[in-house]
Design a protein around this motif. Structure first.
Motif, PDB file in Angstrom:
ATOM      1  N   MET A 145     -26.608  19.741  36.166  1.00 55.00           N
ATOM      2  CA  MET A 145     -25.917  20.137  37.393  1.00 55.00           C
ATOM      3  C   MET A 145     -24.567  20.748  37.031  1.00 55.00           C
ATOM      4  N   PRO A 146     -24.247  21.877  37.632  1.00 50.73           N
ATOM      5  CA  PRO A 146     -22.956  22.498  37.326  1.00 50.73           C
ATOM      6  C   PRO A 146     -21.803  21.711  37.932  1.00 50.73           C
ATOM      7  N   ILE A 147     -20.642  21.824  37.304  1.00 53.56           N
ATOM      8  CA  ILE A 147     -19.412  21.212  37.805  1.00 53.56           C
ATOM      9  C   ILE A 147     -18.448  22.329  38.152  1.00 53.56           C
ATOM     10  N   ARG A 148     -17.818  22.217  39.301  1.00 49.47           N
ATOM     11  CA  ARG A 148     -16.859  23.235  39.752  1.00 49.47           C
ATOM     12  C   ARG A 148     -15.618  22.542  40.293  1.00 49.47           C
ATOM     13  N   ARG A 149     -14.574  23.331  40.451  1.00 52.92           N
ATOM     14  CA  ARG A 149     -13.361  22.816  41.091  1.00 52.92           C
ATOM     15  C   ARG A 149     -13.563  22.807  42.599  1.00 52.92           C
ATOM     16  N   GLY A 150     -13.180  21.711  43.224  1.00 52.06           N
ATOM     17  CA  GLY A 150     -13.239  21.642  44.676  1.00 52.06           C
ATOM     18  C   GLY A 150     -11.961  22.194  45.280  1.00 52.06           C
ATOM     19  N   ASP A 151     -12.031  22.537  46.569  1.00 52.69           N
ATOM     20  CA  ASP A 151     -10.840  23.004  47.280  1.00 52.69           C
ATOM     21  C   ASP A 151     -10.866  22.443  48.697  1.00 52.69           C
ATOM     22  N   TRP A 152      -9.931  22.898  49.509  1.00 54.62           N
ATOM     23  CA  TRP A 152      -9.813  22.339  50.859  1.00 54.62           C
ATOM     24  C   TRP A 152     -11.045  22.592  51.713  1.00 54.62           C
ATOM     25  N   ASP A 153     -11.845  23.601  51.373  1.00 51.17           N
ATOM     26  CA  ASP A 153     -13.093  23.830  52.119  1.00 51.17           C
ATOM     27  C   ASP A 153     -14.085  22.689  51.913  1.00 51.17           C
ATOM     28  N   ASP A 154     -13.868  21.890  50.882  1.00 48.24           N
ATOM     29  CA  ASP A 154     -14.768  20.779  50.560  1.00 48.24           C
ATOM     30  C   ASP A 154     -14.345  19.450  51.193  1.00 48.24           C
ATOM     31  N   GLU A 155     -13.290  19.478  51.977  1.00 47.78           N
ATOM     32  CA  GLU A 155     -12.751  18.218  52.504  1.00 47.78           C
ATOM     33  C   GLU A 155     -13.789  17.427  53.298  1.00 47.78           C
ATOM     34  N   GLU A 156     -14.522  18.082  54.176  1.00 44.97           N
ATOM     35  CA  GLU A 156     -15.504  17.370  55.000  1.00 44.97           C
ATOM     36  C   GLU A 156     -16.620  16.772  54.137  1.00 44.97           C
ATOM     37  N   CYS A 157     -17.111  17.548  53.175  1.00 43.46           N
ATOM     38  CA  CYS A 157     -18.158  17.035  52.280  1.00 43.46           C
ATOM     39  C   CYS A 157     -17.643  15.879  51.436  1.00 43.46           C
ATOM     40  N   MET A 158     -16.376  15.944  51.033  1.00 43.22           N
ATOM     41  CA  MET A 158     -15.794  14.851  50.261  1.00 43.22           C
ATOM     42  C   MET A 158     -15.763  13.577  51.103  1.00 43.22           C
ATOM     43  N   GLY A 159     -15.364  13.698  52.351  1.00 43.79           N
ATOM     44  CA  GLY A 159     -15.364  12.534  53.235  1.00 43.79           C
ATOM     45  C   GLY A 159     -16.752  11.938  53.396  1.00 43.79           C
ATOM     46  N   ALA A 160     -17.760  12.802  53.524  1.00 44.54           N
ATOM     47  CA  ALA A 160     -19.141  12.316  53.645  1.00 44.54           C
ATOM     48  C   ALA A 160     -19.578  11.612  52.365  1.00 44.54           C
ATOM     49  N   LEU A 161     -19.209  12.175  51.212  1.00 46.00           N
ATOM     50  CA  LEU A 161     -19.553  11.542  49.935  1.00 46.00           C
ATOM     51  C   LEU A 161     -18.918  10.161  49.824  1.00 46.00           C
ATOM     52  N   LEU A 162     -17.651  10.044  50.219  1.00 48.72           N
ATOM     53  CA  LEU A 162     -16.983   8.742  50.166  1.00 48.72           C
ATOM     54  C   LEU A 162     -17.686   7.731  51.060  1.00 48.72           C
ATOM     55  N   SER A 163     -18.177   8.194  52.207  1.00 51.45           N
ATOM     56  CA  SER A 163     -18.805   7.267  53.156  1.00 51.45           C
ATOM     57  C   SER A 163     -20.106   6.680  52.616  1.00 51.45           C
ATOM     58  N   VAL A 164     -20.802   7.412  51.734  1.00 51.18           N
ATOM     59  CA  VAL A 164     -22.031   6.840  51.174  1.00 51.18           C
ATOM     60  C   VAL A 164     -21.780   6.159  49.832  1.00 51.18           C
ATOM     61  N   SER A 165     -20.837   6.677  49.043  1.00 52.01           N
ATOM     62  CA  SER A 165     -20.678   6.146  47.685  1.00 52.01           C
ATOM     63  C   SER A 165     -19.852   4.865  47.623  1.00 52.01           C
ATOM     64  N   PHE A 166     -19.002   4.613  48.623  1.00 55.94           N
ATOM     65  CA  PHE A 166     -18.169   3.411  48.591  1.00 55.94           C
ATOM     66  C   PHE A 166     -18.600   2.360  49.608  1.00 55.94           C
ATOM     67  N   VAL A 167     -19.794   2.543  50.169  1.00 61.14           N
ATOM     68  CA  VAL A 167     -20.247   1.624  51.214  1.00 61.14           C
ATOM     69  C   VAL A 167     -20.395   0.193  50.698  1.00 61.14           C
ATOM     70  N   ASP A 168     -20.644   0.035  49.392  1.00 59.58           N
ATOM     71  CA  ASP A 168     -20.782  -1.314  48.835  1.00 59.58           C
ATOM     72  C   ASP A 168     -19.677  -1.660  47.841  1.00 59.58           C
ATOM     73  N   ASP A 169     -18.604  -0.877  47.836  1.00 52.84           N
ATOM     74  CA  ASP A 169     -17.485  -1.167  46.947  1.00 52.84           C
ATOM     75  C   ASP A 169     -16.735  -2.389  47.481  1.00 52.84           C
ATOM     76  N   PRO A 170     -16.584  -3.431  46.662  1.00 54.41           N
ATOM     77  CA  PRO A 170     -15.975  -4.677  47.163  1.00 54.41           C
ATOM     78  C   PRO A 170     -14.564  -4.489  47.702  1.00 54.41           C
ATOM     79  N   PHE A 171     -13.773  -3.660  47.037  1.00 52.86           N
ATOM     80  CA  PHE A 171     -12.388  -3.470  47.465  1.00 52.86           C
ATOM     81  C   PHE A 171     -12.317  -2.690  48.779  1.00 52.86           C
ATOM     82  N   VAL A 172     -13.052  -1.586  48.856  1.00 56.61           N
ATOM     83  CA  VAL A 172     -13.009  -0.754  50.061  1.00 56.61           C
ATOM     84  C   VAL A 172     -13.533  -1.528  51.264  1.00 56.61           C
ATOM     85  N   ARG A 173     -14.605  -2.288  51.079  1.00 59.03           N
ATOM     86  CA  ARG A 173     -15.154  -3.028  52.222  1.00 59.03           C
ATOM     87  C   ARG A 173     -14.314  -4.248  52.582  1.00 59.03           C
ATOM     88  N   TRP A 174     -13.509  -4.751  51.651  1.00 54.20           N
ATOM     89  CA  TRP A 174     -12.528  -5.773  52.005  1.00 54.20           C
ATOM     90  C   TRP A 174     -11.467  -5.159  52.902  1.00 54.20           C
TER      91      TRP A 174
END
Length: 198
Positions: A1-30
């Motif tokens: 998979m290619p890696i690229r630099r993100g920018d402000w156009d990616d803000e919404e996708c970044m928020g969506a990624l955080l919502s699925v990837s940290f759903v079981d993170d002990p600190f975030v869910r605390w």
């Protein structure tokens, strides 16, 4: 998979990624035990905490948001976790206030952050659908090559015990286990400076 630099156009996708990837993170869910608060906060967290990384061009995205890493380069405005802790623990909303230990936990963790120039890994997130496929490894390899070109140390604060073995494989050393009251632990970790092989 290619890696690229993100920018402000990616803000919404970044928020969506955080919502699925940290759903079981002990600190975030605390911090955010209510599902609604967690989802709403995931959307605003990239701008609130990591504007400096977006501005510096040091947000890295792998594939079609299979994962992302947010780095703050030397001299960039630091991660705003401490300011967020002070604000969020003192201002209640109708549905949410962060635990009272949050501010002390962030402050005590920050004491381990190097004062010399360094790169700071604010977060690395991998979509659960891609876990176990080397996405986090590829992101770290790519980003640490950038760090090593500068010959500088790298610092992070892990919030999940399960991730520490990955960081150790890349040379991060655990500095402490920080816990306040009933909080889950945070693990400040430092990777000493390395020169990239030429």
């Amino acid at each position: 998979m290619p890696i690229r630099r993100g920018d402000w156009d990616d803000e919404e996708c970044m928020g969506a990624l955080l919502s699925v990837s940290f759903v079981d993170d002990p600190f975030v869910r605390w911090l955010l035990p209510k599902s609604r608060d967690f989802l709403l906060d995931s959307k605003k967290h990239p701008r609130r905490a990591y504007s400096a990384a977006f501005d510096a061009g040091t947000v890295y995205v792998i594939g079609d948001f299979a994962g992302a890493a947010v780095w703050l380069p030397p001299g960039a405005k630091k991660d705003r976790s401490e300011a967020i802790a002070q604000t969020e623990t003192s201002v209640a909303t109708e549905s949410q206030i962060f635990p009272p230990e949050f501010q002390a936990l962030v402050s005590q963790s920050a004491a381990y952050c190097p004062s010399d120039p360094h790169w700071y890994l604010g977060l690395i997130a991998v979509d659960p659908a891609y876990r176990g496929h080397g996405v986090g490894t590829k992101l770290l390899e790519y980003c640490l090559a950038v760090v090593d070109r500068d010959g500088l140390p790298a610092y992070l604060e892990s919030t999940n015990k399960a991730n520490r073995s990955l960081y150790r494989r890349f040379g991060f050393q655990e500095l402490a286990e920080v816990r306040v009251g009933l909080s889950p632990p945070r693990f400040p970790m430092l990777r000493p400076a390395r020169k990239q092989n030429v």
